[in-house]
Every structure is written in C-alpha cells, then in structure tokens.
Design an enzyme around this catalytic site. Structure first.
Site, mmCIF file in Angstrom:
data_model
loop_
_atom_site.group_PDB
_atom_site.id
_atom_site.type_symbol
_atom_site.label_atom_id
_atom_site.label_comp_id
_atom_site.label_asym_id
_atom_site.label_seq_id
_atom_site.Cartn_x
_atom_site.Cartn_y
_atom_site.Cartn_z
ATOM 1 C CE1 TYR A 26 -3.845 -2.289 0.305
ATOM 2 C CE2 TYR A 26 -2.720 -3.249 2.220
ATOM 3 C CZ TYR A 26 -3.626 -3.383 1.101
ATOM 4 O OH TYR A 26 -4.422 -4.425 0.982
ATOM 5 C CG HIS B 102 -13.183 -8.590 -1.460
ATOM 6 N ND1 HIS B 102 -12.840 -8.515 -2.869
ATOM 7 C CD2 HIS B 102 -12.439 -8.028 -0.829
ATOM 8 C CE1 HIS B 102 -11.824 -7.590 -2.632
ATOM 9 N NE2 HIS B 102 -11.325 -7.519 -1.771
ATOM 10 N NE ARG C 149 -6.478 -9.173 -0.533
ATOM 11 C CZ ARG C 149 -6.577 -8.815 0.595
ATOM 12 N NH1 ARG C 149 -7.838 -7.815 0.730
ATOM 13 N NH2 ARG C 149 -6.062 -9.140 1.804
ATOM 14 C CG HIS D 102 -9.932 -1.678 -5.116
ATOM 15 N ND1 HIS D 102 -10.412 -2.032 -3.660
ATOM 16 C CD2 HIS D 102 -10.740 -1.727 -5.798
ATOM 17 C CE1 HIS D 102 -11.650 -2.420 -3.988
ATOM 18 N NE2 HIS D 102 -11.742 -2.214 -5.138
ATOM 19 C CB VAL D 103 -4.212 1.449 -2.394
ATOM 20 C CG1 VAL D 103 -2.674 1.857 -2.691
ATOM 21 C CG2 VAL D 103 -4.925 2.620 -1.934
ATOM 22 C CG ASP E 151 -28.348 -3.538 -1.645
ATOM 23 O OD1 ASP E 151 -28.193 -3.804 -2.753
ATOM 24 O OD2 ASP E 151 -29.085 -4.251 -1.006
#
EC number: 4.2.1.10
Length: 153
Positions: free
Chosen positions: A24, A81, A112, A101-102, A88
């Site tokens: 990350y 996930h 994932r 997403h990094v 919703d």
C-alpha cells in the site's frame, strides 16, 4: 455551482502508510485526504472525506450524502468482496461513484478478485497506489455532471 465529491475509505484504510507498506505504500490516509481536497479545490470542486471500519457507519454516511453530493469515490477495502449493504446504499441514493483500490486486487489472492461494486461503478481505478485518488478526483471533477439536489433520506 461547485461540484461536491465525497471520498469514502473503508476498513483498515486508516492504517495506510503503516500497514503492509510493500503493498500500500508509505503515504498516510491523512496525507491522501489533504492532497485530494487540495486537488479537488484546484479543479473547482469541494471534497469531504469519511473513513470507517464499520459497515453500518459507511451505509449511514452514503445515505447522508443524498441531496448534497454529486459524486462518490469509494475505496471499500475488504467490504469490496462482502458488502451487499454498501452496494445497496450506493444504488439507493442514486449518486454516481468511482470504485478505487490502492493495490491491484486482481494480482492478489483469489478472494479479492470479486467486487460487489464494479458492475455498478461509473469507473474503477485499481493498482495505481495512492496516485489513484488523484486520478479519481480529477476524473469526477472534470467529467461528472452536477446532480439535481434531492431531499436527504
């Protein structure tokens, strides 16, 4: 009229900069938020930030965005996930959103690879590191149209 953007970060993203920096990076969430706010302002947009490790809190924040937010950028973290509830909520408020997403989730563990958001997202940014936040802010600020303001839920 200034475009309003909401940046939501899900579970464990408060640990950016210290959690698995080989995946990350070393930039903190606070750094990402401040940089994103500045970039949005330079493009004539306002940006609010929210982070929670709790699914219900994220759902509540999405609901609160209805009527006063033109676009959402969301890094749902592990909820990508698992969370039909967040999906919703996003669909219920009818605010267009970017999924972010990094890391490149498709180059990681098989669990994932599935997202409950991708099929409804206006765009998906994956694997660009924290630079992905800048890309998302710029795309939303330059390409999304302001929404007609509605009553909040």
């Amino acid at each position: 009229m200034e475009k309003s953007i909401l940046l939501i970060n899900g579970p464990n993203l408060n640990l950016l900069g210290t959690r698995e920096p080989h995946i990350y990076g070393s930039t903190t969430l606070s750094d990402v938020e401040e940089s994103s706010k500045g970039h949005a302002a330079s493009l004539g947009a306002s940006l609010q930030t929210f982070q929670s490790n709790h699914e219900g809190a994220i759902v509540d924040r999405i609901h609160a965005a209805r009527g006063n937010t033109d676009a959402i950028i969301i890094n749902p973290g592990a909820y990508t996930h698992t969370s039909v509830a967040i999906r919703d909520a996003l669909l219920g408020v009818e605010i267009p959103f970017i999924e972010l997403h990094v890391s490149n989730v498709h180059a990681r563990e098989p669990f994932r690879h599935h997202s409950y958001f991708s099929d409804k997202a206006s765009g998906i940014i994956v694997g660009l590191g924290v630079y992905g936040y800048k890309v998302a802010v710029e795309h939303v600020a330059l390409n999304f149209k302001p929404l007609e303001k509605k009553a909040a839920l």
